[in-house]
Design an enzyme around this catalytic site. Sequence first.
Site, mmCIF file in Angstrom:
data_model
loop_
_atom_site.group_PDB
_atom_site.id
_atom_site.type_symbol
_atom_site.label_atom_id
_atom_site.label_comp_id
_atom_site.label_asym_id
_atom_site.label_seq_id
_atom_site.Cartn_x
_atom_site.Cartn_y
_atom_site.Cartn_z
ATOM 1 N N ASP A 153 0.956 -0.800 0.088
ATOM 2 C CA ASP A 153 0.080 0.104 -0.263
ATOM 3 C C ASP A 153 0.984 0.966 -0.280
ATOM 4 O O ASP A 153 0.784 2.339 0.872
ATOM 5 C CB ASP A 153 -0.603 -0.259 1.181
ATOM 6 C CG ASP A 153 -0.165 0.555 2.706
ATOM 7 O OD1 ASP A 153 0.568 -0.277 2.469
ATOM 8 O OD2 ASP A 153 -1.165 0.576 3.655
ATOM 9 N N ASP A 208 7.471 1.913 2.855
ATOM 10 C CA ASP A 208 7.036 0.668 1.717
ATOM 11 C C ASP A 208 8.300 1.194 0.604
ATOM 12 O O ASP A 208 8.272 0.220 0.202
ATOM 13 C CB ASP A 208 5.229 0.696 0.834
ATOM 14 C CG ASP A 208 4.558 0.816 2.152
ATOM 15 O OD1 ASP A 208 3.674 -0.639 1.914
ATOM 16 O OD2 ASP A 208 4.236 1.075 2.746
#
Length: 329
Positions: free
Chosen positions: A11, A16
């Site tokens: 996501d 990330d």
Amino acid sequence: MAEKLVIIDTDCGIDDAQAIMMALTAPHFQILGITCVFGNTTVENVCQNVLKVLSVCEREEIPVFRGSAVPLVGISSSGDHFGGDGLGDVIKDKDPQWEDKISMEHAVNAMIRLVSENQNQISLVALGPLTNLALAVRLDPCFPQKLKELYIMGGNMEGIGNVSLCAEFNFAMDPESAYVVLEDFLCPTYIASLEYSCRNSLPWEFFEELMNQDAPAARFMKTITSKCWAYSKEAMKKRRDVHFGPGFVSYDSYAMAACVDGSVVTESIQCPVHVELQGSISRGMMVLDRTNKLKKSHCVYVMSKCDTTKLSQLLMESLRQPRNKQPEK
């Protein structure tokens, strides 16, 4: 080291992005695809964020797939840890052609296809809500047994939450999917929980050193963290520090580091786990069943201690990108 086939489900927020960059610098990784899911921001923003990271690192050959935009049950919501767009709300040059660069195949279908084509060879690293994974096992009940292994950043060990009183963000965004995955995925499963990440934090001095490296990836990370409260030493004093003390934490990097080099994890708890769905306060909380009161047959590995020196090395290396640039003649 033997080549490792990897799918990253993300996501894509700032942490990330850091984890994806770590995967891109792992010399033994072959990344077959990056699948996108809502979470830190909308799935449309996630797709654009992944494309941006791949562009910065000059790895645009890796296919990107758009996946779930909402949880299995209930209303979709996004976090604000990393700004409205997931990357600190500082990127102005949005790519108007981004949709043309995304695969037409849905992320869940791509995941099932790639795993079926490479049975017992793929390591799946899940960095966001587990909606895509839950849908994959519902479409193909044999999907988990075709995986080599699963790494998850999410859940908690002690009932300490970061978006609710008792639940960690990724599980809280879609508790039903977290429940499905931890019930139905019987492959070797390794979980980097909220507490594991926070109890193995790195000094803020290291964060400054990390961001000030002279490379495009480092400059990109310095830009997207520059105005983000989640990367503010002062802001954390009233949030994470209350539970864990001061330190820099790149949450998703802990799961990725375990996949890159298993020796980064020095201790794990092997036990069954359960995700609470009904509690008004504890919904989305992961429970460790260390005495097997639930009589479950499947155990997972919940990481507990980390070699922070090795983690630091992987993080430093991750921002020394792009690689293989030809010197100018």
